[in-house]
Design a protein around this motif. Structure first.
Motif, mmCIF file in Angstrom:
data_model
loop_
_atom_site.group_PDB
_atom_site.id
_atom_site.type_symbol
_atom_site.label_atom_id
_atom_site.label_comp_id
_atom_site.label_asym_id
_atom_site.label_seq_id
_atom_site.Cartn_x
_atom_site.Cartn_y
_atom_site.Cartn_z
ATOM 1 N N LEU A 253 -35.696 -39.139 31.134
ATOM 2 C CA LEU A 253 -36.042 -38.063 32.072
ATOM 3 C C LEU A 253 -36.342 -36.754 31.348
ATOM 4 O O LEU A 253 -37.203 -35.982 31.789
ATOM 5 C CB LEU A 253 -34.907 -37.855 33.076
ATOM 6 C CG LEU A 253 -34.536 -39.062 33.936
ATOM 7 C CD1 LEU A 253 -33.507 -38.668 34.986
ATOM 8 C CD2 LEU A 253 -35.768 -39.663 34.603
ATOM 9 N N ASN A 254 -35.651 -36.473 30.257
ATOM 10 C CA ASN A 254 -35.951 -35.257 29.502
ATOM 11 C C ASN A 254 -37.327 -35.344 28.852
ATOM 12 O O ASN A 254 -38.067 -34.359 28.796
ATOM 13 C CB ASN A 254 -34.868 -35.023 28.449
ATOM 14 C CG ASN A 254 -33.548 -34.597 29.066
ATOM 15 O OD1 ASN A 254 -33.489 -33.620 29.811
ATOM 16 N ND2 ASN A 254 -32.492 -35.349 28.798
ATOM 17 N N MET A 255 -37.676 -36.525 28.390
ATOM 18 C CA MET A 255 -39.007 -36.745 27.840
ATOM 19 C C MET A 255 -40.059 -36.530 28.920
ATOM 20 O O MET A 255 -41.081 -35.863 28.705
ATOM 21 C CB MET A 255 -39.084 -38.175 27.299
ATOM 22 C CG MET A 255 -40.275 -38.495 26.442
ATOM 23 S SD MET A 255 -40.194 -40.219 25.869
ATOM 24 C CE MET A 255 -38.842 -40.131 24.713
ATOM 25 N N ALA A 256 -39.809 -37.072 30.103
ATOM 26 C CA ALA A 256 -40.742 -36.911 31.219
ATOM 27 C C ALA A 256 -40.897 -35.443 31.589
ATOM 28 O O ALA A 256 -42.004 -34.960 31.857
ATOM 29 C CB ALA A 256 -40.254 -37.717 32.416
ATOM 30 N N SER A 257 -39.793 -34.722 31.583
ATOM 31 C CA SER A 257 -39.831 -33.301 31.915
ATOM 32 C C SER A 257 -40.656 -32.508 30.904
ATOM 33 O O SER A 257 -41.391 -31.581 31.265
ATOM 34 C CB SER A 257 -38.403 -32.747 31.970
ATOM 35 O OG SER A 257 -38.403 -31.378 32.282
ATOM 36 N N ASP A 258 -40.580 -32.887 29.628
ATOM 37 C CA ASP A 258 -41.308 -32.178 28.568
ATOM 38 C C ASP A 258 -42.810 -32.463 28.612
ATOM 39 O O ASP A 258 -43.627 -31.582 28.330
ATOM 40 C CB ASP A 258 -40.769 -32.587 27.193
ATOM 41 C CG ASP A 258 -39.388 -32.019 26.918
ATOM 42 O OD1 ASP A 258 -39.004 -31.059 27.611
ATOM 43 O OD2 ASP A 258 -38.695 -32.550 26.037
ATOM 44 N N GLN B 84 -28.247 -28.387 31.069
ATOM 45 C CA GLN B 84 -27.705 -27.500 30.055
ATOM 46 C C GLN B 84 -28.849 -26.829 29.317
ATOM 47 O O GLN B 84 -29.894 -27.442 29.098
ATOM 48 C CB GLN B 84 -26.843 -28.284 29.059
ATOM 49 C CG GLN B 84 -25.625 -28.931 29.682
ATOM 50 C CD GLN B 84 -24.806 -29.697 28.663
ATOM 51 O OE1 GLN B 84 -25.286 -29.983 27.571
ATOM 52 N NE2 GLN B 84 -23.576 -30.029 29.014
ATOM 53 N N LYS B 85 -28.642 -25.571 28.918
ATOM 54 C CA LYS B 85 -29.649 -24.865 28.135
ATOM 55 C C LYS B 85 -29.449 -25.153 26.654
ATOM 56 O O LYS B 85 -28.336 -25.066 26.146
ATOM 57 C CB LYS B 85 -29.583 -23.356 28.387
ATOM 58 C CG LYS B 85 -30.355 -22.898 29.613
ATOM 59 C CD LYS B 85 -30.506 -21.397 29.652
ATOM 60 C CE LYS B 85 -31.380 -20.963 30.825
ATOM 61 N NZ LYS B 85 -31.549 -19.492 30.852
ATOM 62 N N LEU B 86 -30.553 -25.511 25.992
ATOM 63 C CA LEU B 86 -30.499 -25.692 24.549
ATOM 64 C C LEU B 86 -30.483 -24.313 23.895
ATOM 65 O O LEU B 86 -31.311 -23.457 24.205
ATOM 66 C CB LEU B 86 -31.698 -26.510 24.071
ATOM 67 C CG LEU B 86 -31.810 -27.918 24.684
ATOM 68 C CD1 LEU B 86 -33.068 -28.608 24.167
ATOM 69 C CD2 LEU B 86 -30.589 -28.748 24.359
ATOM 70 N N SER B 87 -29.563 -24.082 22.990
ATOM 71 C CA SER B 87 -29.330 -22.739 22.453
ATOM 72 C C SER B 87 -30.528 -22.180 21.697
ATOM 73 O O SER B 87 -30.791 -20.991 21.724
ATOM 74 C CB SER B 87 -28.102 -22.742 21.528
ATOM 75 O OG SER B 87 -28.290 -23.678 20.483
ATOM 76 N N VAL B 88 -31.291 -23.036 21.021
ATOM 77 C CA VAL B 88 -32.401 -22.547 20.200
ATOM 78 C C VAL B 88 -33.611 -22.225 21.054
ATOM 79 O O VAL B 88 -34.155 -21.123 21.037
ATOM 80 C CB VAL B 88 -32.766 -23.584 19.105
ATOM 81 C CG1 VAL B 88 -33.969 -23.092 18.312
ATOM 82 C CG2 VAL B 88 -31.573 -23.817 18.190
#
Length: 260
Positions: free
Chosen positions: A200-205, A244-248
């Motif tokens: 799902l994260n891949m799909a979102s990107d 969650q937010k990725l810090s970078v």
């Protein structure tokens, strides 16, 4: 004007008249050059939906239009000039080289008695170059790695010169490097793309819009932020999803765990 405007109107499918529907009425629209991600649990109806788009299974009801033309109102050959597919199952090569495989993409554009000519050869060469396969063009397809084979199958699809490209789990069984290569490729093609993805994260990107399926029903269609919400993902996949937010990068990333 760009081509590849894909519209599905209330398409559904069942194997036979007396059997239950595996896909209930689904409608969506994909504008030229955009990427639609199809996601959902196993058995959600993703592959059934893709088969209807690449002219393998005719919708029981409903209509699929490409640039205003009814996809199922035309011959399989004409449909193959509009829609190409890159599937999980790769064909047996039977001793064919990479160039031989890519050249198969020109088949829908030739009449029954004609052979490939200079124009077809040029298109095949361009597809091979676009996928950076020149150094492999004379290699036997069966000797290639999984990532290389996937690139060859995309090159074959590009040689079809379609308006719409369907990709069924294109990153399946690939290592991280080859997954990233395929994702970069999807972004760069400039075609209208319908792609099924488990991640799902891949799909979102990668995707401009998301179609979320479960048990053959549409559970959401829209942007990734709208469809891949914590609640909708949790309800659809029976997990607890958190953003969650990725810090970078400050991009949001979904994490999952089993509900307690």
């Amino acid at each position: 004007m760009r081509t590849g405007h894909l519209v599905a109107k209330d398409i559904c499918w069942r194997p036979a008249k007396n059997q239950p529907f595996l896909l209930h009425p689904v409608s969506f629209e994909v504008y030229p050059g955009r990427v639609l991600g199809v996601v959902g649990p196993n058995g959600a109806g993703k592959s059934t939906l893709l088969r209807m788009i690449y002219h393998y299974q005719k919708p029981t009801t409903g209509q699929i239009m490409v640039d205003g033309q009814d996809l199922w109102g035309m011959s399989a050959k004409a449909a193959a000039c509009k829609v190409a597919a890159v599937l999980q199952e790769q064909p047996g090569a039977f001793g064919l080289t990479v160039r031989d495989i890519v050249a198969l993409g020109r088949t829908p554009h030739r009449s029954a008695l004609s052979s490939s000519g200079a124009h077809d050869a040029e298109i095949v060469t361009q597809a091979i170059a676009r996928m950076q396969l020149e150094h492999l063009s004379t290699r036997n397809f069966d000797t290639l790695s999984g990532g290389e084979r996937q690139r060859v199958m995309v090159a074959r699809a590009l040689a079809q010169q379609p308006q719409v490209l369907v990709m069924d789990e294109p990153t399946n069984h690939l290592d991280i490097r080859h997954q990233l290569e395929i994702l970069s490729l999807i972004r760069s093609l400039g075609l209208t793309i319908v792609v099924s993805l488990h991640d799902l994260n891949m799909a979102s990107d990668v995707c401009d819009a998301i179609l979320l399926l479960k048990d053959g029903h549409c559970h959401g269609f829209g942007s990734a932020d709208e469809v891949l919400s914590e609640k909708l993902v949790s309800d659809t996949f029976l997990v607890t999803a958190q953003r969650q937010k990725l810090s970078v990068s400050q991009n949001q990333h979904l994490t999952f765990h089993l509900p307690t």
